[in-house]
Design a protein around this motif. Structure first.
Motif, PDB file in Angstrom:
ATOM      1  N   GLN A   1     -10.078  -6.496  17.477  1.00 21.65           N
ATOM      2  CA  GLN A   1      -9.737  -7.158  16.432  1.00 21.65           C
ATOM      3  C   GLN A   1      -7.857  -8.663  17.041  1.00 21.65           C
ATOM      4  N   THR A   2      -8.150  -9.602  17.502  1.00 23.23           N
ATOM      5  CA  THR A   2      -6.952 -10.107  17.771  1.00 23.23           C
ATOM      6  C   THR A   2      -5.955 -11.371  17.090  1.00 23.23           C
ATOM      7  N   VAL A   3      -6.866 -11.933  16.038  1.00 26.92           N
ATOM      8  CA  VAL A   3      -6.530 -12.507  14.826  1.00 26.92           C
ATOM      9  C   VAL A   3      -6.452 -11.762  13.883  1.00 26.92           C
ATOM     10  N   PRO A   4      -5.545 -11.324  13.017  1.00 23.31           N
ATOM     11  CA  PRO A   4      -5.277 -10.144  11.011  1.00 23.31           C
ATOM     12  C   PRO A   4      -5.916 -11.308   9.890  1.00 23.31           C
ATOM     13  N   PRO A   5      -6.376 -10.958   9.353  1.00 26.23           N
ATOM     14  CA  PRO A   5      -7.763 -11.530   8.366  1.00 26.23           C
ATOM     15  C   PRO A   5      -5.780 -12.495   7.798  1.00 26.23           C
ATOM     16  N   ALA A   6      -6.662 -13.596   7.214  1.00 26.34           N
ATOM     17  CA  ALA A   6      -6.105 -14.096   6.137  1.00 26.34           C
ATOM     18  C   ALA A   6      -5.594 -13.928   4.985  1.00 26.34           C
ATOM     19  N   ILE A   7      -5.823 -12.726   4.944  1.00 29.65           N
ATOM     20  CA  ILE A   7      -5.896 -12.361   3.483  1.00 29.65           C
ATOM     21  C   ILE A   7      -4.714 -10.653   3.564  1.00 29.65           C
ATOM     22  N   PRO A   8      -3.472 -10.542   3.643  1.00 32.35           N
ATOM     23  CA  PRO A   8      -3.490  -8.839   4.038  1.00 32.35           C
ATOM     24  C   PRO A   8      -4.181  -8.154   2.799  1.00 32.35           C
ATOM     25  N   THR A   9      -4.732  -7.135   4.585  1.00 32.69           N
ATOM     26  CA  THR A   9      -5.757  -6.158   3.736  1.00 32.69           C
ATOM     27  C   THR A   9      -5.481  -4.813   4.407  1.00 32.69           C
ATOM     28  N   ILE A  10      -5.433  -3.529   3.549  1.00 37.65           N
ATOM     29  CA  ILE A  10      -5.154  -2.509   3.624  1.00 37.65           C
ATOM     30  C   ILE A  10      -6.609  -2.046   3.843  1.00 37.65           C
ATOM     31  N   LEU A  11      -7.346  -1.057   4.400  1.00 37.74           N
ATOM     32  CA  LEU A  11      -8.397  -0.502   4.266  1.00 37.74           C
ATOM     33  C   LEU A  11      -8.189   0.979   4.431  1.00 37.74           C
ATOM     34  N   CYS A  12      -9.251   1.552   3.540  1.00 36.23           N
ATOM     35  CA  CYS A  12      -9.095   3.062   3.820  1.00 36.23           C
ATOM     36  C   CYS A  12     -10.584   3.464   3.600  1.00 36.23           C
ATOM     37  N   CYS A  13     -10.591   4.599   4.195  1.00 38.82           N
ATOM     38  CA  CYS A  13     -12.419   5.129   4.620  1.00 38.82           C
ATOM     39  C   CYS A  13     -12.387   6.493   4.868  1.00 38.82           C
ATOM     40  N   ALA A  14     -13.075   6.998   3.683  1.00 35.94           N
ATOM     41  CA  ALA A  14     -13.002   8.178   3.016  1.00 35.94           C
ATOM     42  C   ALA A  14     -14.141   7.706   1.872  1.00 35.94           C
ATOM     43  N   ALA A  15     -14.674   9.868   1.886  1.00 36.52           N
ATOM     44  CA  ALA A  15     -15.202   9.598   0.146  1.00 36.52           C
ATOM     45  C   ALA A  15     -14.002   9.296  -0.624  1.00 36.52           C
ATOM     46  N   LEU A  16     -14.366   9.616  -1.744  1.00 39.21           N
ATOM     47  CA  LEU A  16     -13.793   8.445  -2.667  1.00 39.21           C
ATOM     48  C   LEU A  16     -13.592  10.120  -3.592  1.00 39.21           C
ATOM     49  N   SER A  17     -12.419  11.164  -3.194  1.00 46.55           N
ATOM     50  CA  SER A  17     -12.376  12.880  -4.057  1.00 46.55           C
ATOM     51  C   SER A  17     -11.289  13.334  -4.094  1.00 46.55           C
ATOM     52  N   GLU A  18     -10.336  13.893  -5.045  1.00 48.95           N
ATOM     53  CA  GLU A  18      -9.520  13.629  -5.286  1.00 48.95           C
ATOM     54  C   GLU A  18      -8.377  14.664  -3.703  1.00 48.95           C
ATOM     55  N   PHE A  19      -8.913  14.764  -2.998  1.00 49.67           N
ATOM     56  CA  PHE A  19      -8.480  15.864  -1.939  1.00 49.67           C
ATOM     57  C   PHE A  19      -8.482  14.685  -0.609  1.00 49.67           C
ATOM     58  N   LYS A  20      -9.109  13.602  -0.672  1.00 51.10           N
ATOM     59  CA  LYS A  20      -8.292  12.261   0.222  1.00 51.10           C
ATOM     60  C   LYS A  20      -6.941  11.649  -0.463  1.00 51.10           C
ATOM     61  N   ARG A  21      -7.339  11.769  -1.182  1.00 51.40           N
ATOM     62  CA  ARG A  21      -5.952  11.206  -2.341  1.00 51.40           C
ATOM     63  C   ARG A  21      -5.913   9.055  -2.000  1.00 51.40           C
ATOM     64  N   GLN A  22      -6.735   9.276  -1.853  1.00 52.38           N
ATOM     65  CA  GLN A  22      -6.860   8.101  -2.695  1.00 52.38           C
ATOM     66  C   GLN A  22      -5.622   6.846  -3.284  1.00 52.38           C
ATOM     67  N   ASP A  23      -5.581   8.059  -4.718  1.00 51.09           N
ATOM     68  CA  ASP A  23      -4.577   7.223  -5.374  1.00 51.09           C
ATOM     69  C   ASP A  23      -3.248   7.274  -5.322  1.00 51.09           C
ATOM     70  N   LEU A  24      -2.835   8.020  -4.453  1.00 52.43           N
ATOM     71  CA  LEU A  24      -1.433   7.967  -3.066  1.00 52.43           C
ATOM     72  C   LEU A  24      -1.185   6.845  -2.949  1.00 52.43           C
ATOM     73  N   LEU A  25      -2.797   5.925  -1.972  1.00 57.20           N
ATOM     74  CA  LEU A  25      -2.250   4.717  -1.289  1.00 57.20           C
ATOM     75  C   LEU A  25      -1.684   3.893  -2.572  1.00 57.20           C
ATOM     76  N   LEU A  26      -2.924   3.812  -3.706  1.00 50.03           N
ATOM     77  CA  LEU A  26      -3.085   2.904  -4.830  1.00 50.03           C
ATOM     78  C   LEU A  26      -1.840   2.638  -5.621  1.00 50.03           C
ATOM     79  N   ASP A  27      -1.193   4.087  -5.587  1.00 45.00           N
ATOM     80  CA  ASP A  27       0.599   3.923  -5.844  1.00 45.00           C
ATOM     81  C   ASP A  27       1.362   3.168  -5.025  1.00 45.00           C
ATOM     82  N   ALA A  28       1.342   3.642  -3.755  1.00 44.84           N
ATOM     83  CA  ALA A  28       2.028   2.718  -3.165  1.00 44.84           C
ATOM     84  C   ALA A  28       1.469   0.840  -3.280  1.00 44.84           C
TER      85      ALA A  28
END
Length: 174
Positions: free
Chosen positions: A1-28
Motif C-alpha cells: 500500500q502506498t496511498v492511504p484510502p480516501a476514507i480513514p479506515t481501521i481494520l480488525c481481522c479476527a473471530a468475532l468473540s469476546e476473547f478478541k475484544r472488538q468492543d474495546l476497539l468500538l469504544d475507542a
C-alpha cells in the motif's frame, strides 16, 4: 500500500468473540471523528452484540467476512490495523498487516511486543481515550517500508534459517 484510502479506515481481522475484544476497539473508535470507517472482518458468536454497540449507530462500521484468498485485498482498504485482544498469543494478523505496510495498534503485552517489535503502537486497550489517541496517531504517521521490514523477520525463509541453526546447535552438542 502506498496511498492511504480516501476514507480513514481501521481494520480488525479476527473471530468475532469476546476473547478478541472488538468492543474495546468500538469504544475507542466512538471517540474518533464519525467519518472514520471501522471494518470488523470475521464471524463469530459476538457479532450480534457488537452490532448493537453504540458506535455502530453513529459511525461507519462494516462487518465483513472474506475467504483467505480475499484477505490481501481487504488490507488494502485500511489506513491502520488494530486487534485489541489483550491476551493474544501470537497474532498472525499483525504480521499480515505489517507486510501490507499498515501501522498496527495493539494492546501493550509481551506477545504483541514480540511480534510487532518497534513497529507496534502500544496502548492499554481498556483506556478508550488513550486507545483513540493511539489509533489517530497511527492513521496520520504511516511508515510502510519499516513495517514490511519488521514482518520480513518472520518470513518462512528467516524462520527456516533459525530452525536449521537450532538443529545444528543440538547436533553439535551431542
Amino acid at each position: 500500500q502506498t496511498v492511504p484510502p480516501a476514507i480513514p479506515t481501521i481494520l480488525c481481522c479476527a473471530a468475532l468473540s469476546e476473547f478478541k475484544r472488538q468492543d474495546l476497539l468500538l469504544d475507542a473508535a466512538g471517540l474518533l471523528d464519525p467519518s472514520v470507517r471501522i471494518i470488523l472482518a470475521g464471524e463469530g458468536p459476538a457479532e450480534a452484540a457488537l452490532r448493537r454497540h453504540r458506535t455502530c449507530q453513529t459511525h461507519r462500521v462494516e462487518f465483513v467476512s472474506r475467504s483467505l484468498h480475499e484477505m490481501p485485498e481487504l488490507y488494502k482498504w485500511a489506513t491502520v490495523f488494530s486487534l485489541p485482544s489483550p491476551q493474544e498469543t501470537f497474532g498472525i494478523v499483525f504480521l499480515e498487516a505489517l507486510s501490507t505496510g499498515l501501522n498496527v495498534v495493539a494492546h501493550d503485552a509481551p506477545a504483541q511486543r514480540y511480534v510487532l517489535g518497534d513497529r507496534g503502537r502500544y496502548v492499554d486497550v481498556h483506556d478508550a481515550k488513550a486507545y483513540a489517541r493511539t489509533l489517530e496517531s497511527a492513521m496520520n504517521n504511516p511508515d510502510p517500508q519499516a513495517n514490511r521490514a519488521r514482518a520480513e523477520l518472520f518470513s518462512w525463509d528467516k524462520t527456516a534459517e533459525k530452525f536449521v541453526a537450532i538443529v545444528r546447535q543440538l547436533t553439535d552438542a551431542s
